[in-house]
Design an enzyme around this catalytic site. Structure first.
Site, PDB file in Angstrom:
ATOM      1  N   ASP A   1      37.510  27.127  52.019  1.00 37.72           N
ATOM      2  CA  ASP A   1      38.197  27.845  50.940  1.00 37.72           C
ATOM      3  C   ASP A   1      37.601  27.422  49.601  1.00 37.72           C
ATOM      4  O   ASP A   1      37.484  26.231  49.324  1.00 37.72           O
ATOM      5  CB  ASP A   1      39.695  27.525  50.969  1.00 37.72           C
ATOM      6  CG  ASP A   1      40.538  28.554  50.203  1.00 37.72           C
ATOM      7  OD1 ASP A   1      40.061  29.045  49.162  1.00 37.72           O
ATOM      8  OD2 ASP A   1      41.668  28.838  50.642  1.00 37.72           O
TER       9      ASP A   1
ATOM     10  N   HIS B   1      38.726  28.612  46.537  1.00 37.10           N
ATOM     11  CA  HIS B   1      39.639  28.891  45.432  1.00 37.10           C
ATOM     12  C   HIS B   1      40.206  27.590  44.883  1.00 37.10           C
ATOM     13  O   HIS B   1      40.812  26.811  45.608  1.00 37.10           O
ATOM     14  CB  HIS B   1      40.757  29.817  45.896  1.00 37.10           C
ATOM     15  CG  HIS B   1      40.263  31.136  46.389  1.00 37.10           C
ATOM     16  ND1 HIS B   1      40.048  31.394  47.726  1.00 37.10           N
ATOM     17  CD2 HIS B   1      39.901  32.256  45.728  1.00 37.10           C
ATOM     18  CE1 HIS B   1      39.590  32.634  47.864  1.00 37.10           C
ATOM     19  NE2 HIS B   1      39.491  33.167  46.666  1.00 37.10           N
TER      20      HIS B   1
ATOM     21  N   SER C   1      43.310  29.188  55.707  1.00 33.91           N
ATOM     22  CA  SER C   1      43.447  27.805  55.245  1.00 33.91           C
ATOM     23  C   SER C   1      44.689  27.138  55.810  1.00 33.91           C
ATOM     24  O   SER C   1      44.744  25.908  55.924  1.00 33.91           O
ATOM     25  CB  SER C   1      43.484  27.755  53.708  1.00 33.91           C
ATOM     26  OG  SER C   1      42.245  28.175  53.171  1.00 33.91           O
TER      27      SER C   1
END
Length: 235
Positions: A133, A135, A188
């Site tokens: 991930d 972000h 996630s």
């Protein structure tokens, strides 16, 4: 629908603009907006991802109320609402990202005005976006909020494998008090579950804070707590 021509602008905002035009994002009329109280206005503009209106609003509000309340209560409450909308399928990922970027810009703007607390204790948290991930907006916001409240944060970045967390922990076994797992993507959540299983197998059971738009209490209670002996806190 794809927007691949970078010369035409950011593909994310082209995507958002397209669906805004066909009504994918329902925004309030100006009359409805003006009837809201200050807290509701902040949350509404955050949901809309309207940075251009939210920044001037908080600039005005910071002179009449504590910026800590705007960040720690109003904005955080707004992001929780957005997370619930995303989890229920009522808000699509591009709009969540737009709200997250608006949140980041607002916190960055207010950060110089936030009270920095000094604590006698030296609680240290290893914080990272989980493997796979990229972000980092939510993670970095948590970093700012915890740091401003007297905690020491070791931010290990994005796509952090569980071994990256453990490496920091093993180098500082007596000073690391908690891990923080962040992730926006639905996949996630599965990575976080795997992380708990791995920590349990290693005999590591320090407290873990987890946060992300796709997470909810049921997931934590049903899939994480039964496999991990340490404390788990859902942000």
């Amino acid at each position: 629908l794809l927007f691949n021509n970078q010369e035409d602008g950011d593909p994310l905002f082209k995507f958002i603009e397209h669906f805004s035009e066909i009504g994918a994002i329902e925004q309030q009329t100006d009359d409805e907006f003006q009837k809201l109280d200050d807290r509701e206005k902040v949350i509404q503009l955050l949901k809309d991802g309207d940075k251009d209106r939210l920044l001037p609003l908080v600039d005005k509000l910071k002179d009449t109320m504590k910026p800590e309340i705007i960040v720690n209560e109003w904005l955080i409450d707004g992001m929780k609402i957005i997370g619930e909308l995303f989890g229920n399928g009522d808000m699509q990922l591009p709009f969540v990202l737009q709200s997250a970027e608006t949140m980041k810009a607002t916190v960055d703007f207010l950060n110089p005005y936030l009270q920095k607390l000094e604590k006698d204790s030296d609680t240290t948290i290893v914080l990272g976006t989980v493997k796979g991930d990229v972000h980092d907006v939510g993670k970095n916001l948590v970093d700012i909020i915890l740091s401003n409240n007297g905690f020491k944060v070791i931010n290990i970045g994005i796509k952090a494998d569980i071994d990256d967390f453990i490496e920091v922990y093993e180098k500082n076994p007596n000073s690391i008090d908690a891990f923080g797992f962040s992730g926006l993507l639905v996949k996630s959540t599965a990575i976080m579950k795997e992380n708990f299983e791995y920590l349990q197998s290693k005999g590591i059971n320090i407290p873990v804070l987890i946060g992300g738009a796709a997470l909810n209490k049921s997931f934590v209670d049903d899939y994480c707590r039964p496999i991990y002996d340490g404390a788990i806190f859902l942000l």
